[in-house]
Write an enzyme that holds these catalytic residues in place. Structure first.
Site, PDB file in Angstrom:
ATOM      1  N   GLY A   1      14.633 -36.638   0.545  1.00 42.94           N
ATOM      2  CA  GLY A   1      14.564 -35.119   0.322  1.00 42.94           C
ATOM      3  C   GLY A   1      13.712 -34.690  -0.744  1.00 42.94           C
TER       4      GLY A   1
ATOM      5  N   GLY B   1      13.649 -33.534  -5.642  1.00 42.89           N
ATOM      6  CA  GLY B   1      12.994 -34.721  -4.716  1.00 42.89           C
ATOM      7  C   GLY B   1      11.392 -34.072  -4.857  1.00 42.89           C
TER       8      GLY B   1
ATOM      9  N   SER C   1      25.850 -37.478  -9.633  1.00 45.49           N
ATOM     10  CA  SER C   1      26.478 -35.933 -10.186  1.00 45.49           C
ATOM     11  C   SER C   1      27.389 -36.141 -11.296  1.00 45.49           C
ATOM     12  CB  SER C   1      26.720 -35.059  -9.078  1.00 45.49           C
ATOM     13  OG  SER C   1      27.366 -33.977  -9.765  1.00 45.49           O
TER      14      SER C   1
ATOM     15  N   TYR D   1      31.877 -34.154  -2.210  1.00 48.23           N
ATOM     16  CA  TYR D   1      30.731 -34.505  -2.971  1.00 48.23           C
ATOM     17  C   TYR D   1      30.753 -35.241  -4.017  1.00 48.23           C
ATOM     18  CZ  TYR D   1      26.677 -33.024  -5.353  1.00 48.23           C
ATOM     19  OH  TYR D   1      25.487 -33.323  -6.152  1.00 48.23           O
TER      20      TYR D   1
END
Length: 354
Positions: free
Chosen positions: A53, A59, A182, A228
């Site tokens: 990414g 990224g 995260s 996620y």
């Protein structure tokens, strides 16, 4: 309610720790530190870095900063045109920069294998830094051609496979693995519509495809369900498992949380609500360069003794205890073995967990 209380206590502690660290110089980074600032104090001219990414958002900033420090950077991009353009943009900014982009679809095990082969052939030796940065958020309610829920495969399984394939090159170079996780790990089960503590066993792993629907969080806020948080939790546990399996003087592994960063993945999010969860005096949202600082710090500067830790940008690149959602340290060996099976690999060496 328990998850909400844990989160409130975490942020209260974070606020206290930030104030304490402001009076000392031992924090990994400061509030305003950027990835460029981290690189400025390092000599990485002979290093090789792989950034998934690396064509946008954090990224890209990681790739840019590492290239600015003189490292050879391999970008993995789902969009080949976009990746090539990002590499050229870095070269235009930094004449002589050694940056290449390769096609990488983390939702395809075949693509991951091809990418790993291309990277190893292009570098011709060891890999010093692997930053598993790429990810998707929205619930697409579908499975990949490999048969796994798409967010789980792109965010976790694809990176797990890539790491395994590059481990020999990482060991050769005394490399670092950085898994970009995260803070949604703190509400992972609720966010997916699963029971609290859903990861106490493997009933929800690998995660099933969940239909599009909204879930109500502990504070009453309604948002689309997504896996996620669970995928990101697995990245945290993966780093912990690697730290148990690998000699930290040969391969060190970190999971990081960059805090709330203003990137394309946050479009449509409730910025005010998210920023209120970050304790002052942290800026919110962080810029991509500020968010990228924690990835670069772990990839190139953190002490190997921190291997296996979950490093927080909000806590100035210092360790934070994650919410494990029922997952225990005793489950790490089985998670690793199952993950190998899921991605089509076999356990080639005796277990190193003992």
């Amino acid at each position: 309610m328990a998850a909400a209380l844990v989160r409130q206590l975490r942020f209260a502690l974070a606020g206290l720790l930030v104030l304490v660290r402001q009076a000392h110089s031992d924090a990994g980074c400061q509030i305003e530190t950027t990835a460029d600032d981290i690189v400025a104090g390092l000599d990485i001219r002979d290093k090789v870095a792989v950034v998934t990414g690396g064509d946008s958002g954090m990224g890209y900033e990681v790739a840019l900063s590492l290239a600015r420090g003189g490292a050879t950077v391999c970008i993995g991009s789902h969009n080949e045109t976009k990746g090539t353009a990002a590499a050229q943009k870095i070269i235009d900014k930094i004449p002589g920069a050694k940056v290449r982009s390769f096609s990488l679809d983390l939702g395809s095990f075949s693509s991951v294998r091809t990418f790993a082969t291309q990277v190893r052939e292009s570098t011709g030796g060891g890999i010093h830094m692997l930053i598993n940065n790429a990810g998707i958020y929205d619930n697409e309610a579908k499975a990949t051609a490999d048969g796994f829920e798409v967010i789980f495969q792109v965010n976790y399984l694809g990176h797990f496979l890539l790491t395994e394939l590059l481990l020999p090159a990482l060991r050769q170079a005394k490399g670092r693995v950085v898994n970009v996780a995260s803070e949604q790990e703190g509400v992972a089960c609720r966010l997916a519509g699963f029971p609290d503590g859903c990861l106490h066993g493997f009933d929800y792993l690998p995660v099933p495809v969940i239909p599009k629907h909204n879930v109500t969080m502990a504070d009453g806020f309604s948002m689309p369900a997504t896996t996620y948080g669970i995928a990101k939790t697995m990245l945290i546990e993966h780093a912990a498992a690697l730290a148990l399996r690998e000699d930290p003087s040969k391969v060190a592994a970190f999971a990081i949380t960059p805090g709330y960063v203003n990137t394309s993945i946050t479009i449509g999010d409730n910025v005010t609500r998210r920023c209120l969860t970050q304790p002052p005096p942290n800026p919110c949202p962080f810029t991509p360069q500020e968010g990228a600082a924690v990835s670069v710090y772990c990839a190139a500067a953190a002490a190997e003794s921190l291997s296996g830790s979950y490093i927080s940008r909000v806590l100035e690149c210092s360790p934070q205890e994650p919410v494990h959602n029922g997952f225990t340290r005793a489950m790490l060996p089985e998670l690793y073995s199952r993950s190998l099976q899921w991605v089509g690999l076999s356990e080639e060496e005796p277990s190193l967990f003992a």
